[in-house]
Enzyme design. Structure first.
Site, PDB file in Angstrom:
ATOM      1  N   GLU A   1       7.815  -2.213  -5.873  1.00 56.96           N
ATOM      2  CA  GLU A   1       8.175  -3.575  -4.779  1.00 56.96           C
ATOM      3  C   GLU A   1       6.903  -4.058  -4.097  1.00 56.96           C
ATOM      4  O   GLU A   1       6.391  -3.272  -3.382  1.00 56.96           O
ATOM      5  CB  GLU A   1       9.276  -3.408  -3.833  1.00 56.96           C
ATOM      6  CG  GLU A   1      10.539  -2.696  -4.215  1.00 56.96           C
ATOM      7  CD  GLU A   1      11.426  -3.727  -5.464  1.00 56.96           C
ATOM      8  OE1 GLU A   1      11.177  -4.883  -5.373  1.00 56.96           O
ATOM      9  OE2 GLU A   1      12.176  -3.090  -6.240  1.00 56.96           O
TER      10      GLU A   1
ATOM     11  N   CYS B   1       6.437  -9.308   2.952  1.00 56.26           N
ATOM     12  CA  CYS B   1       6.256  -9.459   1.696  1.00 56.26           C
ATOM     13  C   CYS B   1       7.067 -11.005   1.164  1.00 56.26           C
ATOM     14  O   CYS B   1       6.425 -11.377   0.382  1.00 56.26           O
ATOM     15  CB  CYS B   1       6.755  -8.301   0.781  1.00 56.26           C
ATOM     16  SG  CYS B   1       8.654  -8.324   1.080  1.00 56.26           S
TER      17      CYS B   1
HETATM   18  P1  NAD Z   1      -0.206   0.169   1.123  1.00 57.32           P
HETATM   19  O1  NAD Z   1      -0.225  -0.269  -0.598  1.00 57.32           O
HETATM   20  O2  NAD Z   1      -1.587   0.228   1.572  1.00 57.32           O
HETATM   21  O3  NAD Z   1       0.655   1.502   1.432  1.00 57.32           O
HETATM   22  C1  NAD Z   1       2.077   1.631   0.968  1.00 57.32           C
HETATM   23  C2  NAD Z   1       2.211   3.090   1.038  1.00 57.32           C
HETATM   24  O4  NAD Z   1       1.557   3.780  -0.049  1.00 57.32           O
HETATM   25  C3  NAD Z   1       1.799   4.004   2.341  1.00 57.32           C
HETATM   26  O5  NAD Z   1       2.727   4.822   2.473  1.00 57.32           O
HETATM   27  C4  NAD Z   1       0.508   4.586   2.055  1.00 57.32           C
HETATM   28  O6  NAD Z   1       0.157   5.677   2.415  1.00 57.32           O
HETATM   29  C5  NAD Z   1       0.903   4.823   0.375  1.00 57.32           C
HETATM   30  N1  NAD Z   1      -0.321   4.938  -0.654  1.00 57.32           N
HETATM   31  C6  NAD Z   1      -1.515   4.324  -0.438  1.00 57.32           C
HETATM   32  N2  NAD Z   1      -2.353   4.576  -1.463  1.00 57.32           N
HETATM   33  C7  NAD Z   1      -1.669   5.367  -2.121  1.00 57.32           C
HETATM   34  C8  NAD Z   1      -2.086   6.156  -3.387  1.00 57.32           C
HETATM   35  N3  NAD Z   1      -3.155   6.129  -4.283  1.00 57.32           N
HETATM   36  N4  NAD Z   1      -0.827   6.855  -4.031  1.00 57.32           N
HETATM   37  C9  NAD Z   1       0.352   6.882  -3.255  1.00 57.32           C
HETATM   38  N5  NAD Z   1       0.630   6.302  -2.163  1.00 57.32           N
HETATM   39  C10 NAD Z   1      -0.270   5.625  -1.494  1.00 57.32           C
HETATM   40  O7  NAD Z   1       0.745  -1.130   1.478  1.00 57.32           O
HETATM   41  P2  NAD Z   1       0.896  -1.500   3.224  1.00 57.32           P
HETATM   42  O8  NAD Z   1      -0.389  -2.117   3.869  1.00 57.32           O
HETATM   43  O9  NAD Z   1       1.474  -0.219   3.798  1.00 57.32           O
HETATM   44  O10 NAD Z   1       2.141  -2.488   3.086  1.00 57.32           O
HETATM   45  C11 NAD Z   1       1.885  -3.961   2.926  1.00 57.32           C
HETATM   46  C12 NAD Z   1       2.166  -4.324   1.376  1.00 57.32           C
HETATM   47  O11 NAD Z   1       3.645  -3.961   1.098  1.00 57.32           O
HETATM   48  C13 NAD Z   1       2.038  -5.814   1.324  1.00 57.32           C
HETATM   49  O12 NAD Z   1       1.297  -6.080   0.068  1.00 57.32           O
HETATM   50  C14 NAD Z   1       3.689  -6.280   1.132  1.00 57.32           C
HETATM   51  O13 NAD Z   1       3.772  -7.499   0.518  1.00 57.32           O
HETATM   52  C15 NAD Z   1       4.086  -5.140   0.452  1.00 57.32           C
HETATM   53  N6  NAD Z   1       5.445  -5.041   0.631  1.00 57.32           N
HETATM   54  C16 NAD Z   1       6.388  -5.283  -0.308  1.00 57.32           C
HETATM   55  C17 NAD Z   1       7.790  -5.402  -0.336  1.00 57.32           C
HETATM   56  C18 NAD Z   1       8.561  -5.753  -1.285  1.00 57.32           C
HETATM   57  O14 NAD Z   1       9.881  -5.481  -1.158  1.00 57.32           O
HETATM   58  N7  NAD Z   1       8.242  -6.294  -2.486  1.00 57.32           N
HETATM   59  C19 NAD Z   1       8.253  -5.071   1.063  1.00 57.32           C
HETATM   60  C20 NAD Z   1       7.644  -4.686   2.082  1.00 57.32           C
HETATM   61  C21 NAD Z   1       5.831  -4.531   1.922  1.00 57.32           C
END
Ligand code: NAD
Length: 510
Positions: A243, A277
């Site tokens: 997502e 998002c």
């Molecule tokens: P992010 O991708 O930086 O991190 C998300 C999670 O992934 C965190 O827990 C992080 O520690 C983990 N992570 C980071 N690198 C990783 C890796 N290599 N392997 C495994 N896990 C890893 O995102 P963010 O800054 O926390 O959130 C913002 C983003 O989330 C925005 O782009 C937003 O649009 C998206 N988002 C999408 C939805 C949806 O339902 N489509 C909902 C909420 C947020």
């Protein structure tokens, strides 16, 4: 106070949670090493068969106990969400705690019906019957972001548990307190040990969980991380649900209900400080009403109260969550202004307020070569563009690589539905913004780079199970006509059957 300080400092061995409104330290958590992640997965693996052996009704009882515990501790989690993310208490309740209670109720009540066995007879092979059953996957990994750290984590955890899986959750490194609250919530509701494990840490811990012996990964976060996870998972053919981000368009038709649309645009763009998002990230308004509409939006934005959340409801919008988000917003606005955009209101960081505050900003004269019209902003910025006809509006709406949510605002629902069919997005809402992520019954998913797979709704629940097809004979005969030996007689009979079914058309009524 050091303005460069990140709200969460990740050291080798601990994460520090900070309040983004004050930059004060809230808590420290040890980072889970890959050995600890593997141990958590092993505990979950050991607990899962006993959990899966419970009936849906018994699993629902546990979920409802957790809902009761959540209801009783709602003030604790509301305050924690405000402290750790900077969102107003009102939003902590309306967009995190309330929808979670509703999701728990929905899946406690509906999972058994959604996942019940389906039996059917076969159209041509009349002697045969089939059955589809749904079985838990085993241990699922849930990796979540900071913007809705409670609702997004709880949604996946509750659905996974109701389907009979054990879960290992890795919350965002910016919201470890909320992650720990979830662990404690399920423990105090009496869930068996190991059924829900929570590991803490940043990207490294997340990557260790992706590499661990799990059966599926449910990831919510950025497109960049989503692609990385998909690459790692592909090496093991491990299924993933992703997502991801959005650049969601809002199309305002000339006949839109005026006041509702103005207020909807402002809420859709600036709720959670624009860090959703599904935030409105691009607004397209019909030229016939633009002269009235744009000033009305600006007036409404000027009324927003920016500041640290408090219990007296004296603010509508809090800070951005970290310095990285602040830099993205600042850079996108600078890029837009350099390329000719005008700032109608906002446009500045508010250092005087302490944390990562940025004024709600409205941009006009925007063009498609600007970052703010192409890349996810995830901040309090609303770029507005004027369109001449609806074909142009649809072309504009569909021109990015994202496709999460879109909204159409019109006085005519039929017209809205016609436009909705032409928009490339997982969800199109007519005369509302953002909110269906908070509705457990409706599916949530992105197209294009906004994601892969679905959460919520019936389709979302199917992601948490493995389908099994069982097929049998009602009256077993000595042989089938397609078995050995192959003879001219049976070949001829096969041809006759072909003719009856597909030349004479019996298959149509079969
Ligand atoms: P992010 O991708 O930086 O991190 C998300 C999670 O992934 C965190 O827990 C992080 O520690 C983990 N992570 C980071 N690198 C990783 C890796 N290599 N392997 C495994 N896990 C890893 O995102 P963010 O800054 O926390 O959130 C913002 C983003 O989330 C925005 O782009 C937003 O649009 C998206 N988002 C999408 C939805 C949806 O339902 N489509 C909902 C909420 C947020």
């Amino acid at each position: 106070m050091n303005a460069k300080l990140s709200p969460t400092d990740v050291h080798a061995s601990e994460i520090i949670s900070r309040n983004p409104a004050t930059l004060e330290e809230l808590a420290r958590f040890p980072v889970s090493s890959s050995t600890e992640v593997n141990a958590a997965v092993a505990r979950a693996r050991a607990a899962q068969p006993h959990w899966a052996a419970l009936s849906y009704r018994n699993r629902a009882r546990y979920i409802l106990k957790a809902r009761r515990a959540l209801y009783d501790r709602q003030n604790e989690i509301i305050q924690m969400l405000s402290d750790e993310t900077g969102k107003p208490n009102f939003e902590a309740l309306s967009t995190e705690v309330f929808p979670t209670c509703d999701l728990m109720s929905h899946f406690a009540a509906k999972t058994e019906t959604i996942l019940r066995d389906e039996k059917f007879s076969l159209a041509v092979f009349r002697n045969k019957r089939s059955m589809i059953t749904y079985e838990p996957l085993g241990v699922v990994a849930v990796i979540t972001p900071w913007n809705f750290p409670f609702a997004l984590s709880m949604g996946e955890v509750v659905m996974a548990l109701m389907a009979g899986n054990a879960v290992v959750l890795k919350p965002s490194e910016y919201t470890p307190l909320v992650g720990d609250f979830i662990r404690r919530l399920f423990a105090c509701a009496g869930f068996p040990d190991g059924v829900l494990e929570v590991v803490q840490g940043d990207a490294e811990t997340g990557a260790a969980l992706v590499d661990a012996s799990v059966d599926k990964i449910f990831f919510t976060g950025s497109v960049r991380t989503g692609k990385r996870i998909a690459e790692s998972a592909a090496k093991r053919l491990l299924p993933v649900v992703l997502e991801l981000g959005g650049k969601d368009p809002m199309i305002v038709c000339a006949d839109a209900p005026f006041e509702r649309t103005v207020r909807g645009a402002v809420w859709g763009a600036f709720a959670n400080c624009g860090q959703i998002c599904a935030s409105v990230e691009r607004l397209y308004v019909d030229e016939k009403i633009a002269d009235r509409f744009i000033p009305a939006v600006v007036e409404e934005v000027k009324r927003l109260r920016l500041g640290a959340p408090d219990a007296n409801f004296s603010t509508d919008m809090g800070p951005l969550v970290n310095e990285n988000q602040l830099n993205i917003v600042t850079e996108q606005i600078a890029d837009a202004v350099a390329k000719g955009a005008s700032v109608l209101t906002g446009g500045r960081r508010r250092e005087d307020l302490g944390g990562y505050f940025f004024e709600p900003t409205v941009l006009v004269d925007v063009t498609n070569d600007m970052k703010v019209m192409n890349e996810e902003t995830f901040g309090p910025v609303l770029p507005i563009k004027i369109f001449k006809d609806e074909d142009e509006a649809i072309r504009e709406a569909n021109r990015t690589n994202y496709g999460l949510l879109a909204s159409v605002w019109t006085g005519d629902n039929e017209h809205g539905r016609r436009l909705a069919r032409r928009i490339e997005a997982g969800t199109v809402i007519i005369n509302d913004a953002v909110y269906t992520n908070g509705v457990a019954q409706t599916p949530w998913f992105g197209v294009k780079e906004s994601g892969l797979g679905t959460t919520h709704g019936k389709a979302g629940m199917y992601e948490f199970v493995r389908m099994k097809h069982i097929n049998w004979d009602m009256f077993p005969m000595k042989t089938n006509i397609w078995w050995f030996p192959y003879t001219a007689t049976w070949y001829g009979r096969f041809k006759t059957i072909m003719k009856m079914l597909y030349r004479w058309g019996l298959r149509k009524i079969a």
